[in-house]
Design an enzyme around this catalytic site. Structure first.
Site, PDB file in Angstrom:
ATOM      1  N   ARG A   1       0.827  -1.231   0.000  1.00 17.43           N
ATOM      2  CA  ARG A   1       0.000   0.000   0.000  1.00 17.43           C
ATOM      3  C   ARG A   1       0.854   1.271   0.000  1.00 17.43           C
ATOM      4  O   ARG A   1       0.516   2.265   0.653  1.00 17.43           O
ATOM      5  CB  ARG A   1      -0.942   0.050   1.212  1.00 17.43           C
ATOM      6  CG  ARG A   1      -1.950  -1.033   1.267  1.00 17.43           C
ATOM      7  CD  ARG A   1      -2.966  -0.991   0.122  1.00 17.43           C
ATOM      8  NE  ARG A   1      -3.808  -2.143   0.255  1.00 17.43           N
ATOM      9  CZ  ARG A   1      -3.501  -3.339  -0.274  1.00 17.43           C
ATOM     10  NH1 ARG A   1      -2.427  -3.495  -1.014  1.00 17.43           N
ATOM     11  NH2 ARG A   1      -4.294  -4.364  -0.091  1.00 17.43           N
TER      12      ARG A   1
ATOM     13  N   SER B   1     -10.636   0.665   3.966  1.00 14.98           N
ATOM     14  CA  SER B   1      -9.912   0.361   5.207  1.00 14.98           C
ATOM     15  C   SER B   1      -9.300   1.626   5.789  1.00 14.98           C
ATOM     16  O   SER B   1      -8.652   2.392   5.080  1.00 14.98           O
ATOM     17  CB  SER B   1      -8.795  -0.645   4.936  1.00 14.98           C
ATOM     18  OG  SER B   1      -9.356  -1.852   4.504  1.00 14.98           O
TER      19      SER B   1
ATOM     20  N   GLU C   1      -4.270   4.174   6.557  1.00 14.72           N
ATOM     21  CA  GLU C   1      -4.298   3.973   5.103  1.00 14.72           C
ATOM     22  C   GLU C   1      -5.014   5.158   4.444  1.00 14.72           C
ATOM     23  O   GLU C   1      -4.635   5.613   3.370  1.00 14.72           O
ATOM     24  CB  GLU C   1      -5.018   2.658   4.776  1.00 14.72           C
ATOM     25  CG  GLU C   1      -4.933   2.295   3.314  1.00 14.72           C
ATOM     26  CD  GLU C   1      -5.278   0.844   3.029  1.00 14.72           C
ATOM     27  OE1 GLU C   1      -4.962  -0.032   3.850  1.00 14.72           O
ATOM     28  OE2 GLU C   1      -5.870   0.596   1.971  1.00 14.72           O
TER      29      GLU C   1
END
Ligand SMILES: Cc1cc2nc3c(=O)[nH]c(=O)nc-3n(C[C@H](O)[C@H](O)[C@H](O)COP(=O)(O)OP(=O)(O)OC[C@H]3O[C@@H](n4cnc5c(N)ncnc54)[C@H](O)[C@@H]3O)c2cc1C
Length: 314
Positions: A168, A220, A297
């Protein structure tokens, strides 16, 4: 010549209308840029006016924008249209293209296996910047090269390996360079299994995740927990949050989703400050129980009232 003269029709805008959280104050100018050429024209027009501090967003599916909004012009690099061109084993795709629609189009044609992108909102450019992925796969692994817009308004190509993809993450998350287009390695293959996998994934998401088209959320909130941080392999942040008793917790109009403790849903009237307060509670709960520091995130944009300067992450 101004951006208006060039037909991009900017104006003051409420950023809540451009994020899947449906939260965020105003920006002084919002420019809609459906493709790379319109984005470049817009950036050049802003630079001619001496404006340097603009922000580029995609579909706004990974963003928490402050209630106070942003003081800069915002360029929305997004279009519903799927723009791509096949080149041998590669597909050149515009950064503004919706990722899920592109995945569906590629699967339809038997090009590679993008089934893991099924149901992920956002643009191809946003996905590459954040190395989006699911089920153990990530888009960075398919990126052969990209055409970038640099901080000085220049454009250049970069190989995928120069983007330093990690879980990510990529160098683009920090550099501010913008993905105009990307060449993805998608050789022809039998599409049957990837198509079935897409259906399985879409069903899985329907059962466990809120539908962002009808429920305000941004996916998320925290990254999964990396190996080495007191546990041996990457573990779901949702598991830690659930164990820490966060399922269903709320702050103001922000609520932890009942079916998934790593997702916050924003009920009508929710403010960015509600979401940030809840995020901090979630961080604290996991730290108190496991001594693990969750990493965010979701990207914060703008200045938050309750925050120190660290909360300004744009
Ligand atoms: C219901 C739901 C489910 C989700 N599931 C997943 C999932 O399974 N896996 C996953 O990885 N993510 C998931 N997400 C998060 C999100 O969809 C991805 O992070 C997506 O790739 C963000 O793209 P975007 O265009 O919306 O970016 P935005 O939210 O608009 O922007 C995010 C950041 O990327 C930057 N950016 C945007 N466009 C570009 C560009 N062209 N070039 C460079 N930087 C750019 C912005 O400046 C900003 O810093 C989910 C979100 C939702 C709402």
């Amino acid at each position: 010549m101004t951006a208006t003269d060039r037909g991009t029709a900017p104006g003051r805008a409420r950023l809540a209308e451009y994020t899947t959280f449906r939260i965020g104050g105003d920006c002084p100018e919002l420019h809609r840029c459906p493709d790379a050429e319109s984005l470049l024209r817009c950036v050049n027009a802003l630079r001619e006016r001496g404006v340097r501090g603009y922000r580029v967003v995609g579909q706004g599916s990974n963003l928490l924008v402050a209630d106070a909004g942003l003081p800069h012009p915002v360029l929305r690099f997004y279009d519903e249209k799927v723009r791509f061109e096949r080149k041998g084993d590669f597909v050149r795709v515009e950064g503004s293209t919706p990722l899920d629609a592109f995945a569906a189009a590629a699967l339809e044609r038997g090009w590679g296996d993008l089934s893991f992108c099924s149901g992920i909102p956002g643009t191809v450019g946003g996905a590459i910047a954040g190395n989006a992925g699911a089920f153990g796969r990530q888009i960075g692994d398919l990126v052969r090269s990209v055409r970038l817009l640099g901080l000085e308004g220049d454009t250049y190509r970069a190989d995928g390996e120069r983007l330093h993809f990690e879980y990510r993450d990529s160098r683009l998350r920090r550099s501010g360079e913008i993905v105009l287009e990307a060449d993805l390695f998608l050789p022809e293959q039998d599409p049957e299994e990837p198509r079935r996998e897409r259906e399985r994934i879409l069903q899985y998401r329907r059962e466990r995740h809120p539908d962002w088209r009808t429920t305000a959320c941004a996916g998320s909130v925290f990254r999964n927990v990396e190996p080495g941080s007191a546990v041996r392999r990457r573990q779901s942040a949702g598991w830690f949050l659930e164990q820490a008793g966060m399922k269903g917790a709320h702050s103001g109009r922000a609520k932890v989703y009942e079916r998934h403790a790593n997702i916050i849903v924003a009920e009508p009237g929710c403010r960015a400050e509600d979401v940030l307060t809840l995020m901090r509670r979630m961080e604290r709960a996991v730290y108190d129980r496991f001594e693990i520091e969750l990493q965010r995130e979701i990207r914060l944009m703008g200045l938050f009232e309750t925050g120190s300067r660290e909360e300004q992450q744009d």
